[in-house]
Design a protein around this motif. Structure first.
Motif, short mmCIF file in Angstrom:
data_model
loop_
_atom_site.label_atom_id
_atom_site.label_comp_id
_atom_site.label_asym_id
_atom_site.label_seq_id
_atom_site.Cartn_x
_atom_site.Cartn_y
_atom_site.Cartn_z
N ARG A 1 65.35 14.01 -18.32
CA ARG A 1 65.62 13.56 -19.52
C ARG A 1 65.61 15.00 -20.67
O ARG A 1 66.32 14.90 -21.50
CB ARG A 1 65.15 12.42 -20.00
CG ARG A 1 65.44 11.29 -19.43
CD ARG A 1 64.98 10.09 -20.05
NE ARG A 1 63.40 10.08 -19.69
CZ ARG A 1 62.67 8.85 -20.07
NH1 ARG A 1 63.13 7.85 -20.67
NH2 ARG A 1 61.39 8.99 -19.78
N ARG A 2 64.64 15.84 -20.37
CA ARG A 2 64.49 16.84 -21.15
C ARG A 2 65.48 18.02 -20.81
O ARG A 2 65.47 19.08 -21.43
CB ARG A 2 62.97 17.34 -21.16
CG ARG A 2 61.95 16.13 -21.54
CD ARG A 2 60.78 16.89 -21.85
NE ARG A 2 59.98 17.54 -20.67
CZ ARG A 2 59.34 16.82 -19.88
NH1 ARG A 2 58.98 15.44 -20.01
NH2 ARG A 2 58.62 17.41 -18.88
N GLU B 1 68.09 19.41 -23.69
CA GLU B 1 67.43 20.24 -24.63
C GLU B 1 67.21 21.53 -24.33
O GLU B 1 67.33 22.67 -24.93
CB GLU B 1 66.14 19.44 -25.26
CG GLU B 1 65.47 20.12 -26.30
CD GLU B 1 64.08 19.48 -26.72
OE1 GLU B 1 63.49 19.88 -27.68
OE2 GLU B 1 63.68 18.58 -26.04
N PHE B 2 66.46 21.65 -22.86
CA PHE B 2 65.98 22.98 -22.45
C PHE B 2 67.16 24.04 -22.42
O PHE B 2 67.21 25.16 -22.59
CB PHE B 2 65.69 22.55 -21.00
CG PHE B 2 65.50 23.83 -20.11
CD1 PHE B 2 64.21 24.76 -20.49
CD2 PHE B 2 65.95 24.22 -19.11
CE1 PHE B 2 64.09 25.81 -19.54
CE2 PHE B 2 65.79 25.53 -18.16
CZ PHE B 2 64.66 26.42 -18.57
N ASP C 1 61.99 11.22 -14.45
CA ASP C 1 62.13 10.86 -15.92
C ASP C 1 62.00 12.32 -16.68
O ASP C 1 62.60 12.51 -17.76
CB ASP C 1 61.15 10.04 -16.33
CG ASP C 1 61.55 8.32 -16.21
OD1 ASP C 1 62.74 8.35 -15.69
OD2 ASP C 1 60.49 7.86 -16.32
N ARG C 2 61.49 13.28 -15.95
CA ARG C 2 61.47 14.64 -16.69
C ARG C 2 62.65 15.10 -16.79
O ARG C 2 62.86 16.08 -17.65
CB ARG C 2 60.63 15.64 -15.74
CG ARG C 2 59.37 15.42 -15.25
CD ARG C 2 58.96 16.50 -14.38
NE ARG C 2 57.75 16.16 -13.36
CZ ARG C 2 57.41 16.98 -12.44
NH1 ARG C 2 57.99 18.21 -12.37
NH2 ARG C 2 56.28 16.57 -11.89
N SER D 1 58.04 21.91 -15.64
CA SER D 1 57.88 20.40 -16.33
C SER D 1 59.09 19.91 -16.35
O SER D 1 58.90 18.47 -16.82
CB SER D 1 57.35 20.89 -17.69
OG SER D 1 58.53 21.28 -18.47
N ILE D 2 60.57 20.27 -15.87
CA ILE D 2 61.48 19.30 -16.03
C ILE D 2 62.29 19.10 -14.81
O ILE D 2 62.88 18.22 -14.43
CB ILE D 2 62.69 20.36 -16.94
CG1 ILE D 2 62.10 20.41 -18.21
CG2 ILE D 2 63.90 19.59 -16.80
CD1 ILE D 2 62.81 21.38 -18.92
N GLY E 1 71.22 16.07 -17.66
CA GLY E 1 70.00 15.31 -17.39
C GLY E 1 69.92 14.91 -16.02
O GLY E 1 69.28 13.78 -15.85
N ARG F 1 68.66 25.06 -25.77
CA ARG F 1 67.66 26.11 -26.64
C ARG F 1 67.94 27.45 -26.09
O ARG F 1 68.05 28.45 -26.85
CB ARG F 1 66.28 25.61 -26.35
CG ARG F 1 65.86 24.50 -26.94
CD ARG F 1 64.20 24.72 -27.24
NE ARG F 1 63.63 24.80 -25.81
CZ ARG F 1 63.13 24.14 -25.13
NH1 ARG F 1 63.28 22.66 -25.38
NH2 ARG F 1 62.49 24.19 -23.85
#
Length: 360
Positions: free
Chosen positions: A329-330, A333-334, A326-327, A302-303, A284, A337
């Motif tokens: 934080r994704r 998950e990226f 803050d992006r 976007s991340i 993160g 996946r």
């Protein structure tokens, strides 16, 4: 067999659907790395998916006998590992070389008909190695033409490498680099470590990063001696600390506490920046990265923040803008996946299954 996340399901090692018997080749004696991974001291992606292939039900064997010859350690290891492979090849279904340097001796014997099992050559810098002038480049090209299948970690390397080796594009496959998301998991530590930049090899562009900094702005750089020398030429008057050979446990802590990870890259003929990028995304950590072709498969604007390569002005703007942090934080998950070490192992399993089935 795949699960609902697109990964291969575990299958029984023995019985009606036995797993594959795989001989894994390494650039040096990797026995200590297997022990360290088993103990949780280092991430499993240091084994290039071999542990996860075992978890999928396959039997992975590797050479660990210490080299005691008077030859140099590198040459001695290659001879020792090759001798071991000649002895065990009848007991395995497929050979996976985890680096082009580990593959060369086996592939030369494969071309001579002495290695009779399919050989998968995982490559990191094959484009660079095969472009070298003189005997070294000839040796690399000759050897890699003997591989049953070659993998690359950047899809941008597929067609150039296939052309250089006069192979069909189908025999050079992209596989996703993956990281150990149990070792590198989302962090809740305070982000109080400042700016950090980590990475080695010729794909790094530290002079551009130095040009992007202003006097008084702090930065920690963890790199090799060559990159350090390149950066120091333009680091006068800057508050930059250089470190080398940082243990992975300490490096993970630096990642977890960094305000931002900066990955300045240049176009090159090798995989560069991918591992550090994915490790930090899994934690993160906010990442600023140069938009070069070698990492295009792993980049999501976007991340992370993607800047043009070699542009100090745009990099400076990215370093002073924290509005996008803050992006990050994704990021975990990226990675989960698409880019775990399990995804790498599943891709290797599919290739190995294909080659073994083709051989009959």
């Amino acid at each position: 067999m795949t699960d609902d996340r697109g990964r291969r399901k575990r299958r029984p090692r023995f019985g009606s659907e036995p797993g594959l018997r795989i001989a894994a080749l390494f650039v040096s004696d990797w026995g200590h790395e297997f022990e360290s991974v088993a103990a949780g001291r280092v991430p499993s992606h240091r084994l290039f998916g071999m542990r996860e292939l075992g978890s999928l039900g396959h039997h992975v064997v590797h050479h660990t006998r210490p080299v005691t010859s008077r030859l140099t350690r590198r040459v001695g290891w290659r001879v020792s590992q090759l001798w071991w492979l000649l002895g065990v090849q009848r007991e395995v279904d497929v050979v996976i070389a985890t680096h082009e340097a580990a593959a060369v001796p086996a592939l030369l014997l494969r071309r001579l008909g002495l290695i009779r099992r399919p050989v998968i050559a995982m490559t990191v810098a094959a484009l660079d190695a095969t472009s070298r002038p003189g005997p070294g480049g000839v040796l690399q090209r000759t050897a890699l033409r003997g591989a049953d299948l070659i993998t690359v970690f950047s899809s941008s390397h597929r067609e150039p490498l296939a052309r250089r080796l006069a192979r069909t594009a189908e025999t050079v496959r992209w596989v996703p680099l993956g990281v150990d998301t149990q070792y590198f998991s989302a962090s809740t530590r305070p982000r109080d470590g400042g700016r950090l930049s980590v990475g080695t090899n010729a794909g790094k562009d530290y002079p551009t990063l130095m040009a992007a900094l202003r006097p008084g702005e702090q930065l920690v750089v963890v790199t090799d001696a060559w990159n350090r020398s390149q950066a120091r030429e333009s680091a006068d008057g800057l508050d930059v600390s250089f470190r080398s050979d940082v243990p992975i446990t300490e490096l993970r802590e630096l990642y977890a506490r960094a305000d931002v990870m900066v990955l300045p890259l240049r176009e090159c003929e090798m995989s560069s920046g991918q591992t550090v990028l994915l490790e930090n995304l899994a934690l993160g950590t906010p990442v600023v990265i140069s938009g070069v072709s070698g990492v295009a498969d792993y980049v999501d604007p976007s991340i992370m923040l993607v800047v043009p390569a070699g542009d100090p002005s745009r990099l400076r703007q990215a370093l002073t803008d924290t509005s996008w942090h803050d992006r990050a934080r994704r990021g975990p998950e990226f990675v989960a996946r698409r880019f775990t070490v399990e995804h790498l192992a599943s891709a290797l399993e599919a290739i190995a299954d294909e080659l073994v089935a083709r051989r009959g």
